[in-house]
Design an enzyme around this catalytic site. Structure first.
Site, PDB file in Angstrom:
ATOM      1  N   THR A  13       0.829  -1.215   0.000  1.00 52.68           N
ATOM      2  CA  THR A  13       0.000   0.000   0.000  1.00 52.68           C
ATOM      3  C   THR A  13       0.869   1.274   0.000  1.00 52.68           C
ATOM      4  O   THR A  13       0.734   2.130  -0.881  1.00 52.68           O
ATOM      5  CB  THR A  13      -0.913   0.008   1.251  1.00 52.68           C
ATOM      6  OG1 THR A  13      -1.670  -1.191   1.257  1.00 52.68           O
ATOM      7  CG2 THR A  13      -1.844   1.197   1.264  1.00 52.68           C
ATOM      8  N   ALA A  33      14.257  19.589  -3.419  1.00 48.71           N
ATOM      9  CA  ALA A  33      15.359  18.853  -2.772  1.00 48.71           C
ATOM     10  C   ALA A  33      16.721  19.346  -3.244  1.00 48.71           C
ATOM     11  O   ALA A  33      17.731  19.118  -2.579  1.00 48.71           O
ATOM     12  CB  ALA A  33      15.218  17.358  -3.071  1.00 48.71           C
ATOM     13  N   ALA A  43      12.361  -4.169  -3.790  1.00 50.16           N
ATOM     14  CA  ALA A  43      12.308  -5.586  -3.391  1.00 50.16           C
ATOM     15  C   ALA A  43      10.921  -5.896  -2.867  1.00 50.16           C
ATOM     16  O   ALA A  43      10.364  -5.121  -2.084  1.00 50.16           O
ATOM     17  CB  ALA A  43      13.338  -5.863  -2.302  1.00 50.16           C
ATOM     18  N   GLY A 134       0.226   9.146   9.669  1.00 51.69           N
ATOM     19  CA  GLY A 134       0.258   9.089   8.195  1.00 51.69           C
ATOM     20  C   GLY A 134       0.763  10.362   7.561  1.00 51.69           C
ATOM     21  O   GLY A 134       1.927  10.735   7.703  1.00 51.69           O
ATOM     22  N   ILE A 136       0.075  13.513   8.151  1.00 55.07           N
ATOM     23  CA  ILE A 136       0.196  14.745   8.954  1.00 55.07           C
ATOM     24  C   ILE A 136       1.650  14.900   9.400  1.00 55.07           C
ATOM     25  O   ILE A 136       2.204  13.973   9.987  1.00 55.07           O
ATOM     26  CB  ILE A 136      -0.688  14.684  10.223  1.00 55.07           C
ATOM     27  CG1 ILE A 136      -2.143  14.382   9.871  1.00 55.07           C
ATOM     28  CG2 ILE A 136      -0.567  15.973  11.018  1.00 55.07           C
ATOM     29  CD1 ILE A 136      -3.032  14.176  11.103  1.00 55.07           C
ATOM     30  N   GLY A 187      -7.121  -0.326   2.795  1.00 52.24           N
ATOM     31  CA  GLY A 187      -5.668  -0.241   3.037  1.00 52.24           C
ATOM     32  C   GLY A 187      -5.302   0.512   4.300  1.00 52.24           C
ATOM     33  O   GLY A 187      -4.154   0.880   4.492  1.00 52.24           O
ATOM     34  N   LYS A 205       2.443   4.732  18.221  1.00 51.80           N
ATOM     35  CA  LYS A 205       2.584   6.128  17.788  1.00 51.80           C
ATOM     36  C   LYS A 205       2.675   7.065  18.999  1.00 51.80           C
ATOM     37  O   LYS A 205       3.473   8.011  19.010  1.00 51.80           O
ATOM     38  CB  LYS A 205       1.399   6.511  16.903  1.00 51.80           C
ATOM     39  CG  LYS A 205       1.362   5.707  15.597  1.00 51.80           C
ATOM     40  CD  LYS A 205       0.011   5.823  14.914  1.00 51.80           C
ATOM     41  CE  LYS A 205      -0.061   5.061  13.625  1.00 51.80           C
ATOM     42  NZ  LYS A 205      -1.422   4.897  13.101  1.00 51.80           N
ATOM     43  N   GLY A 302      -3.445   5.273   4.520  1.00 51.51           N
ATOM     44  CA  GLY A 302      -3.733   5.179   3.089  1.00 51.51           C
ATOM     45  C   GLY A 302      -2.468   5.373   2.264  1.00 51.51           C
ATOM     46  O   GLY A 302      -1.454   5.888   2.754  1.00 51.51           O
TER      47      GLY A 302
HETATM   48  P1  NDP Z   1       1.589  -3.863   2.874  1.00 47.48           P
HETATM   49  O1  NDP Z   1       1.326  -5.176   3.515  1.00 47.48           O
HETATM   50  O2  NDP Z   1       0.571  -3.315   1.960  1.00 47.48           O
HETATM   51  O3  NDP Z   1       2.989  -3.895   2.113  1.00 47.48           O
HETATM   52  C1  NDP Z   1       4.096  -4.581   2.605  1.00 47.48           C
HETATM   53  C2  NDP Z   1       4.810  -5.172   1.412  1.00 47.48           C
HETATM   54  O4  NDP Z   1       6.033  -5.734   1.848  1.00 47.48           O
HETATM   55  C3  NDP Z   1       4.005  -6.286   0.733  1.00 47.48           C
HETATM   56  O5  NDP Z   1       3.997  -6.086  -0.650  1.00 47.48           O
HETATM   57  C4  NDP Z   1       4.797  -7.524   1.136  1.00 47.48           C
HETATM   58  O6  NDP Z   1       4.717  -8.569   0.175  1.00 47.48           O
HETATM   59  C5  NDP Z   1       6.201  -6.979   1.186  1.00 47.48           C
HETATM   60  N1  NDP Z   1       7.116  -7.817   1.938  1.00 47.48           N
HETATM   61  C6  NDP Z   1       6.896  -8.622   2.992  1.00 47.48           C
HETATM   62  N2  NDP Z   1       8.027  -9.206   3.394  1.00 47.48           N
HETATM   63  C7  NDP Z   1       8.988  -8.787   2.563  1.00 47.48           C
HETATM   64  C8  NDP Z   1      10.386  -9.070   2.436  1.00 47.48           C
HETATM   65  N3  NDP Z   1      11.004  -9.894   3.262  1.00 47.48           N
HETATM   66  N4  NDP Z   1      11.069  -8.484   1.447  1.00 47.48           N
HETATM   67  C9  NDP Z   1      10.460  -7.649   0.582  1.00 47.48           C
HETATM   68  N5  NDP Z   1       9.148  -7.337   0.640  1.00 47.48           N
HETATM   69  C10 NDP Z   1       8.421  -7.900   1.619  1.00 47.48           C
HETATM   70  O7  NDP Z   1       1.857  -2.844   4.077  1.00 47.48           O
HETATM   71  P2  NDP Z   1       1.645  -1.270   4.081  1.00 47.48           P
HETATM   72  O8  NDP Z   1       2.189  -0.681   2.857  1.00 47.48           O
HETATM   73  O9  NDP Z   1       0.246  -0.957   4.486  1.00 47.48           O
HETATM   74  O10 NDP Z   1       2.528  -0.859   5.360  1.00 47.48           O
HETATM   75  C11 NDP Z   1       3.924  -0.769   5.264  1.00 47.48           C
HETATM   76  C12 NDP Z   1       4.452  -0.092   6.515  1.00 47.48           C
HETATM   77  O11 NDP Z   1       3.895   1.209   6.592  1.00 47.48           O
HETATM   78  C13 NDP Z   1       4.060  -0.780   7.828  1.00 47.48           C
HETATM   79  O12 NDP Z   1       5.095  -0.616   8.758  1.00 47.48           O
HETATM   80  C14 NDP Z   1       2.837  -0.009   8.276  1.00 47.48           C
HETATM   81  O13 NDP Z   1       2.638  -0.060   9.660  1.00 47.48           O
HETATM   82  C15 NDP Z   1       3.240   1.372   7.846  1.00 47.48           C
HETATM   83  N6  NDP Z   1       2.148   2.306   7.640  1.00 47.48           N
HETATM   84  C16 NDP Z   1       1.089   1.954   6.856  1.00 47.48           C
HETATM   85  C17 NDP Z   1       0.080   2.855   6.618  1.00 47.48           C
HETATM   86  C18 NDP Z   1      -1.090   2.525   5.772  1.00 47.48           C
HETATM   87  O14 NDP Z   1      -1.983   3.369   5.646  1.00 47.48           O
HETATM   88  N7  NDP Z   1      -1.151   1.350   5.158  1.00 47.48           N
HETATM   89  C19 NDP Z   1       0.133   4.217   7.182  1.00 47.48           C
HETATM   90  C20 NDP Z   1       1.320   4.491   7.982  1.00 47.48           C
HETATM   91  C21 NDP Z   1       2.271   3.556   8.192  1.00 47.48           C
HETATM   92  P3  NDP Z   1       3.511  -9.654   0.334  1.00 47.48           P
HETATM   93  O15 NDP Z   1       2.249  -8.871   0.238  1.00 47.48           O
HETATM   94  O16 NDP Z   1       3.752 -10.576  -0.807  1.00 47.48           O
HETATM   95  O17 NDP Z   1       3.703 -10.268   1.687  1.00 47.48           O
HETATM   96  N1  HSE Z   2      -3.289   0.988  10.596  1.00 54.36           N
HETATM   97  C1  HSE Z   2      -2.926   2.349  10.754  1.00 54.36           C
HETATM   98  C2  HSE Z   2      -4.187   3.171  10.981  1.00 54.36           C
HETATM   99  C3  HSE Z   2      -2.227   2.835   9.527  1.00 54.36           C
HETATM  100  O1  HSE Z   2      -5.294   2.662  10.786  1.00 54.36           O
HETATM  101  O2  HSE Z   2      -4.068   4.315  11.386  1.00 54.36           O
HETATM  102  C4  HSE Z   2      -1.619   4.204   9.716  1.00 54.36           C
HETATM  103  O3  HSE Z   2      -0.559   4.172  10.599  1.00 54.36           O
END
Ligand code: NDP
Ligand code: HSE
Length: 452
Positions: A13, A33, A43, A134, A136, A187, A205, A302
């Site tokens: 996401t 920048a 990856a 997120g 902010i 997401g 957080k 998101g």
């Molecule tokens: P997702 O699950 O959508 O994305 C994580 C990705 O990492 C997946 O594509 C997954 O692949 C991949 N992955 C898992 N293991 C590995 C590995 N060993 N090597 C390479 N890739 C790997 O997570 P999000 O994008 O939602 O979240 C990512 C981070 O951001 C988290 O720490 C989350 O807490 C943080 N975050 C998320 C927010 C949100 O709104 N979603 C907001 C703020 C922070 P696969 O799917 O095949 O397992």
């Molecule tokens: N799972 C978290 C939330 C994502 O719902 O706020 C943002 O950190």
């Protein structure tokens, strides 16, 4: 100047949002920048999906360590999540002399001390704007914009998933499980959504904000954590009748004997701006001694909102890359050599020492003398009552009515709002009230925050 070379670990996401916003706004970002920011490698475990996102614009690999081993990569962006492989990869990237950007609040709240220490020793930056609220820019606000202040308290709606669930349940009367599935599809939710609904994500957080606000080490293990799974529709409705909304708040506060650090559902006066933050939106209120109260509002989760924060960190790094980092903003706002002493002077207080006011819902047998006994116990504990309501059980849909063994007994709900009291005193009083034979169900206790 040569564009800074970025390796992305995980293109789910947030990763895919980061890729597309960087592509879309690359020219403006380059002008800000002072150099280009180029995602050279990506990856992901799912290489097919990753290739669909990036096309030919970046090299896709299945093994994140290929990125860390590449000497041309300047910055590693960790967007995998969790404490497992993500921790190993972040530490390996630091050891390889790469700057790191991460959105992983779980990792930093639990292992932040070790990670920031490793980065300081290696002379690299670990940036994490996306980890709290997120899109902010609250890390920047607390760490830089409010640096003149002695921060008094920070309180925020810092989990989009739970705020979305509470809003949809209240406005549309939807079931908890239905709304949680929707939040996952959009997401917002963590890979393990119990982190969201049990308050753990918000506590991660709040832990980070507490460290930045008060100059203490990150101490997730000392946070009090309570989620929204035990909230009932009855309490949401009673709170409305009393002029309050229930929100899951992350709170950290300077108190006489130390620092409060807690996440739990809270009654907030409906007239406060933060009480009207709905859906997946986040808001953080910060009170500083000089500035007074400030409010930060926006999308807390998101794909692109979070990418916005990730890219802001990349821009900071692009500007600083190659410069002497000794004078850069410390990752936790205060010079790292001051954190240990401050942690001892300002311990995180146990919940029993927290002072706040309360909403109590007590299901009782509807008979003479019951109320007097309850108010007597509260008075004896020096707990002062602010307001009270009595509602017949079936006025609120009978939720929680007729617990086993009480069938046929006329019952009623007493709803009591108290003034500020010590949590330890409230615990004792509630144990006494709960033991009364006329109290027919477990007492509901929700903390109340006036935020004024
Ligand atoms: P997702 O699950 O959508 O994305 C994580 C990705 O990492 C997946 O594509 C997954 O692949 C991949 N992955 C898992 N293991 C590995 C590995 N060993 N090597 C390479 N890739 C790997 O997570 P999000 O994008 O939602 O979240 C990512 C981070 O951001 C988290 O720490 C989350 O807490 C943080 N975050 C998320 C927010 C949100 O709104 N979603 C907001 C703020 C922070 P696969 O799917 O095949 O397992
Ligand atoms: N799972 C978290 C939330 C994502 O719902 O706020 C943002 O950190």
């Amino acid at each position: 100047m040569k564009p800074i070379q970025v390796g992305l670990l995980g293109i789910g996401t947030v990763g895919s949002g980061t890729f597309s916003v960087l592509q879309r706004n690359q020219e403006e970002i380059r002008r800000r920048a002072g150099r280009g920011i180029e995602i050279a490698m990506v990856a992901d475990l799912d290489m097919t999906r990753a290739k669909q996102v990036v096309g030919d614009a970046a090299k896709v690999v299945g093994d994140a360590r290929e990125i860390i081993a590449n000497p041309d990569i300047d910055v590693v962006v960790e967007l995998i999540g969790g404490y497992g492989i993500a921790k190993a990869l972040v530490l390996e990237a630091i050891a390889a002399g790469k700057h790191v950007v991460t959105a992983n609040k779980a990792l930093l709240a639990v292992h932040g001390t070790e990670i920031f220490q490793a980065a300081a020793e290696k002379g690299v930056i670990v940036a994490y704007e996306a980890a709290v609220a997120g899109g902010i820019p609250i890390i920047k606000a607390l760490r830089e914009g409010l640096t003149a202040n002695s921060i008094q308290w920070v309180a925020g709606i810092i989990n989009g998933t739970t705020n979305f669930i509470l809003s949809e349940m209240r406005d549309k009367g939807l079931d908890f499980d239905v709304v949680l599935k929707e939040a996952q599809a959009l997401g917002y939710a963590e890979a393990d959504p119990t982190f969201d609904i049990e308050g753990v994500d918000a506590a991660h957080k709040a832990t980070l904000m507490s460290a930045i606000a008060f100059g203490i080490p990150v101490q997730f293990d000392k946070a009090y954590v309570e989620g929204i799974t035990k909230l009932s529709g009855a309490d949401i409705r009673y709170a409305e009748q009393l002029g309050y909304r229930i929100k899951l708040l992350g709170i950290t506060k300077r108190a006489d004997k130390g620092i409060e650090l807690r996440v739990h559902p809270s009654l907030v006066p409906a007239k406060r701006l933060i009480a009207n933050v709905e859906g997946a939106m986040n808001a953080v209120v910060v009170h500083g001694d000089a500035v007074g109260t400030t409010l930060y509002y926006g999308k807390g989760a998101g794909s692109e909102p979070t990418a916005s924060a990730v890219i802001a960190d990349l821009v900071d790094i692009a500007r600083l890359h190659g410069a002497d980092l000794a004078h850069s903003v410390p990752p936790l706002a205060f010079q790292s050599n001051t954190l240990g002493a401050a942690g001892k002077e300002l311990p995180v207080l146990p919940m029993a020492e927290v002072v706040t006011s309360y909403y109590l819902r007590i299901r009782v047998a509807d008979e003479a003398g019951v109320l007097a006994k309850i108010t007597g116990i509260l008075a004896h504990a020096d707990i002062s009552i602010d307001a009270m309501l009595q509602r017949e059980a079936d006025e609120v849909g009978g939720e929680g009515s007729n617990p086993e063994g009480t069938q046929g007994i006329p019952q009623t709900d007493l709803i009591i709002l108290t003034h500020d009291t010590r949590e330890g005193d409230m615990d004792q009083a509630l144990a006494e009230i709960q033991a009364l034979p006329t109290v027919l169900a477990p007492i509901t206790r929700i903390r109340k925050e006036e935020l004024n």
